[in-house]
Enzyme design. Structure first.
Site, PDB file in Angstrom:
ATOM      1  CG  ASN A 218      -1.733   1.255   1.390  1.00  0.00           C
ATOM      2  OD1 ASN A 218      -1.771   2.078   0.463  1.00  0.00           O
ATOM      3  ND2 ASN A 218      -2.387   1.422   2.533  1.00  0.00           N
TER       4      ASN A 218
ATOM      5  CE  LYS B 187      -0.083   3.171   4.773  1.00  0.00           C
ATOM      6  NZ  LYS B 187       0.088   3.247   6.216  1.00  0.00           N
TER       7      LYS B 187
ATOM      8  CG  HIS C  54      -5.697   2.047   5.426  1.00  0.00           C
ATOM      9  ND1 HIS C  54      -5.196   2.937   6.348  1.00  0.00           N
ATOM     10  CD2 HIS C  54      -4.707   1.163   5.172  1.00  0.00           C
ATOM     11  CE1 HIS C  54      -3.934   2.604   6.624  1.00  0.00           C
ATOM     12  NE2 HIS C  54      -3.614   1.532   5.922  1.00  0.00           N
TER      13      HIS C  54
ATOM     14  CD  GLU D  43      -2.643   5.507   6.898  1.00  0.00           C
ATOM     15  OE1 GLU D  43      -2.637   5.522   5.662  1.00  0.00           O
ATOM     16  OE2 GLU D  43      -1.730   4.968   7.578  1.00  0.00           O
TER      17      GLU D  43
ATOM     18  CD  GLU E 231      -3.350  -2.341   7.345  1.00  0.00           C
ATOM     19  OE1 GLU E 231      -2.238  -2.556   6.877  1.00  0.00           O
ATOM     20  OE2 GLU E 231      -4.024  -1.345   7.070  1.00  0.00           O
TER      21      GLU E 231
ATOM     22  N   GLY F 202       2.905   2.288  10.718  1.00  0.00           N
ATOM     23  CA  GLY F 202       3.876   3.365  10.543  1.00  0.00           C
ATOM     24  C   GLY F 202       4.617   3.747  11.808  1.00  0.00           C
TER      25      GLY F 202
ATOM     26  CB  SER G 290       5.608  -1.781  11.803  1.00  0.00           C
ATOM     27  OG  SER G 290       5.194  -0.450  12.046  1.00  0.00           O
TER      28      SER G 290
HETATM   29  P1  13P Z   1       3.233   0.314   7.593  1.00  0.00           P
HETATM   30  O1  13P Z   1       3.728  -0.978   6.985  1.00  0.00           O
HETATM   31  O2  13P Z   1       3.985   1.521   7.092  1.00  0.00           O
HETATM   32  O3  13P Z   1       3.142   0.244   9.080  1.00  0.00           O
HETATM   33  O4  13P Z   1       1.739   0.526   7.046  1.00  0.00           O
HETATM   34  C1  13P Z   1       0.837  -0.521   7.161  1.00  0.00           C
HETATM   35  C2  13P Z   1      -0.382  -0.133   6.445  1.00  0.00           C
HETATM   36  O5  13P Z   1      -1.086   0.777   6.827  1.00  0.00           O
HETATM   37  C3  13P Z   1      -0.696  -0.864   5.203  1.00  0.00           C
HETATM   38  O6  13P Z   1      -1.968  -0.554   4.750  1.00  0.00           O
END
Ligand code: 13P
Length: 247
Positions: free
Chosen positions: A9, A11, A93, A95, A165, A171, A210
């Site tokens: 992903n 982003k 997601h 976010e 997640e 992150g 992560s």
């Molecule tokens: P990270 O791998 O950067 O923690 O992000 C995970 C994520 O949100 C994948 O959708």
């Protein structure tokens, strides 16, 4: 046996040049791995990646409109994504849920929009740190999944993907331990099995948060972890492919 899926992903990252290079490098490495590999591109690069991918790499989008068409400025429909060979679409997601106030119901509608267009939805679920500390992880995750089942039926999960997640692991460099993740994944499968045992057994449940080349193998070794949804580490071809090789 469930096939392992490693999905990146990206982003809000990338440019014409960096994405062209990244996809080229991923494709050359993805031919020799033992799992399915996908990348979820920012909308505007979906046509570019659509032209670059081959059988070794699938294309996904990071979101979708819950509407099919009409006066919804700025939105992208599932049919439009299908027009550009998107095989996967992320919905829910964290976010999107937190920065865009997406509700469980909107996420369920987006999930259904993808299904109707023949795109595999990847339903993202997960708890915040406060929710984990309060001991309500499973009820939060169950609520997020039941929003889809209650409105569109357990059959809608057939062929879909769930991604666990934990918000506190996204992150942050702080990963759920393999045991913590396995426990939630197993509970998700139990929830699905209450309605349909076969769908529960077949559904791929990915872990995200992560995941990196160092921790991927131990997470992916757990019986109910069927792949990964990778953020930061998917932006570097070497790291992303190392995770695919661990699968
Ligand atoms: P990270 O791998 O950067 O923690 O992000 C995970 C994520 O949100 C994948 O959708």
């Amino acid at each position: 046996m469930r096939e392992t899926l490693i999905a990146g992903n990206w982003k809000l990252n990338g440019s014409n040049q960096s994405i062209t290079e990244l996809v080229g490098a991923i494709i050359s490495g993805a031919k020799t791995v033992n799992c399915k590999v996908a990348v979820c591109a920012p909308y505007i690069y979906v046509p570019l990646v659509s032209k670059l991918v081959d059988d070794s790499l699938s294309l996904g989008a990071q979101d979708v409109s819950e509407h099919d068409s009409g006066a919804y400025t700025g939105e992208i429909s599932a049919a439009m994504l299908a027009d550009f060979k998107c095989s996967y679409g992320l919905v829910g997601h964290s976010e999107r849920r937190s920065y865009h106030q997406e509700t469980d119901e909107q996420v369920a509608n987006k999930f259904n929009a993808l299904k109707q267009a023949g795109i595999t939805p990847v339903l993202c679920v997960g708890e915040t740190l406060e929710e984990r500390d309060a001991g309500i992880t499973q009820s939060v995750v169950n609520r997020q999944i039941l929003a889809v089942i209650d409105k569109y039926g357990i059959e809608s999960l057939s062929g879909a993907v769930v991604a666990y997640e934990p918000v506190w692991a996204i992150g942050t460099g702080r990963t759920a331990s393999p045991e913590q993740a396995q426990s939630v994944h197993a509970d998700i499968r139990t929830l699905l099995a209450k309605d349909d045992n076969e769908i529960a057994e077949k559904t791929q449940i990915l872990y995200g948060g992560s995941m990196n080349p160092q921790n991927a193998a131990s997470l992916l070794a757990m019986p109910d972890i069927d792949g990964g949804l990778i953020g930061g580490a998917s932006l570097k071809a070497g790291d992303f492919l190392a995770i695919c090789q661990a699968a």
